[in-house]
Scaffold this active site. Structure first.
Site, PDB file in Angstrom:
ATOM      1  N   ASP A  45     133.588 108.753  90.417  1.00  0.00           N
ATOM      2  CA  ASP A  45     133.145 108.268  91.715  1.00  0.00           C
ATOM      3  C   ASP A  45     133.938 108.899  92.858  1.00  0.00           C
ATOM      4  OD1 ASP A  45     131.241 106.709  90.555  1.00  0.00           O
ATOM      5  OD2 ASP A  45     132.413 104.859  90.609  1.00  0.00           O
ATOM      6  N   ASN A 122     131.941 103.556 100.500  1.00  0.00           N
ATOM      7  CA  ASN A 122     132.480 102.419  99.752  1.00  0.00           C
ATOM      8  C   ASN A 122     133.030 101.337 100.678  1.00  0.00           C
ATOM      9  OD1 ASN A 122     131.863 103.113  97.160  1.00  0.00           O
ATOM     10  ND2 ASN A 122     133.969 103.459  96.491  1.00  0.00           N
ATOM     11  N   GLU A 123     134.115 101.665 101.385  1.00  0.00           N
ATOM     12  CA  GLU A 123     134.744 100.662 102.227  1.00  0.00           C
ATOM     13  C   GLU A 123     135.674 101.291 103.239  1.00  0.00           C
ATOM     14  OE1 GLU A 123     137.249 102.025  99.510  1.00  0.00           O
ATOM     15  OE2 GLU A 123     136.145 100.375  98.595  1.00  0.00           O
ATOM     16  N   ARG A 148     145.689  86.713 110.431  1.00  0.00           N
ATOM     17  CA  ARG A 148     147.066  87.120 110.162  1.00  0.00           C
ATOM     18  C   ARG A 148     147.212  87.288 108.660  1.00  0.00           C
ATOM     19  NH1 ARG A 148     147.179  83.551 114.345  1.00  0.00           N
ATOM     20  NH2 ARG A 148     148.463  84.099 116.173  1.00  0.00           N
ATOM     21  N   ASP A 150     147.869  90.578 105.303  1.00  0.00           N
ATOM     22  CA  ASP A 150     148.116  91.979 104.940  1.00  0.00           C
ATOM     23  C   ASP A 150     147.070  92.914 105.519  1.00  0.00           C
ATOM     24  OD1 ASP A 150     150.323  91.179 103.588  1.00  0.00           O
ATOM     25  OD2 ASP A 150     149.576  91.614 101.577  1.00  0.00           O
ATOM     26  N   ALA A 185     145.395  88.786 101.441  1.00  0.00           N
ATOM     27  CA  ALA A 185     146.565  87.902 101.569  1.00  0.00           C
ATOM     28  C   ALA A 185     146.705  87.330 102.975  1.00  0.00           C
ATOM     29  CB  ALA A 185     147.838  88.663 101.179  1.00  0.00           C
TER      30      ALA A 185
END
EC number: 2.7.1.23
Length: 265
Positions: A45, A122-123, A148, A150, A185
């Site tokens: 990919d 993809n992203e 707020r 990561d 997170a």
């Protein structure tokens, strides 16, 4: 018909690419790296992502097909043992083109300099380069929350099986024109709160991030990683452009999901 081949670069992929090139030239096809009608990706990919970004400026004229020699071939539907069958299919079989949605990313700056624009297959992700990311989140022009944590991952339907899945996001069928926002997170306590769930935005809905002043941002678009300073806002939405894949046979999305994540090896 004009074609080009992009290889992962390992010995087995290069050998397959060379073999396919010879076969296609024998059938009278033209090798054209600048303006190909078909791009054949030989690898995984990641190789197809590189191919997409190389030809992102001619998506209306170029379609992609993948031969799987890598670790994960979610976009590649042909095996190395099927190379001859694929060449014959390209040469003699009318093919279907399947289109997948893409993610548009627009970065605007405090000083008013020219905006940066990208397409992701993809992203795209955003993190602070120096610790906790603090950013306002707007959806459809209205304030939604202050995040707020990561970072945030914004994915396409076809990319929902990648980083997004590892973050607990939903898997979305590529026939659905949408983008998904997944948290990394997030900080949630009595003082700071986020929605705490992935968000799925349909076409024409826009997400805009407005990071805290003075924050240096690490931004990724697929395999590309960049650090941007003095960012005023980052806009995400379903792109007008689509990526086109060549199909000579059925390649069911849910079967790929099962084979990749569920089925016994």
């Amino acid at each position: 018909m004009k074609f080009t081949i992009m290889s992962k670069g390992d010995q087995s992929s290069d050998t397959l690419a060379s073999t396919m090139k010879e076969y296609l030239l024998d059938f009278g096809f033209i090798m054209d790296e600048k303006e190909p009608d078909i791009v054949i990706s030989v690898g995984g990919d990641g190789t197809l992502l590189y191919a997409f970004h190389r030809y992102y400026n001619r998506l209306d004229e170029t379609a992609f097909v993948g031969v799987h020699t890598g670790h994960l071939g979610f976009y590649a539907d042909w095996l190395p043992t099927e190379v001859e069958k694929l060449v014959i299919a390209i040469a003699k079989t009318p093919f279907q083109v399947v289109e997948y949605p893409l993610l548009e990313v627009i970065i605007r700056y405090v000083n008013g300099s020219k905006e940066s624009q990208y397409l992701a297959m993809n992203e795209a992700t955003v993190k602070s380069a120096e610790g906790t990311l603090v950013t306002e989140v707007e959806i459809r022009g209205e304030y939604f929350e202050t995040f707020r944590g990561d970072g945030l991952c914004i994915s396409t339907p076809s990319g929902s099986t990648a980083y997004n899945k590892a973050l607990g996001g939903a898997i979305i069928h590529p026939s659905i024109e949408a983008i998904q926002i997944a948290e990394m997170a997030s900080i949630n306590n009595r003082v700071f709160r986020t929605v705490g769930s992935p968000l799925v935005l349909p076409k024409h809905h826009t997400c805009v991030l407005k990071p805290a002043a003075g924050m240096n941002l690490q931004i990724t678009v697929d395999h590309l990683t960049m650090v941007h300073q003095d960012v005023k806002s980052i806009q995400y939405r379903v792109a007008n452009e689509k990526v086109r894949f060549v199909r000579f046979r059925p390649f069911p999305f849910w079967k790929r999901v099962r084979d990749s994540f569920v089925a016994d090896k």
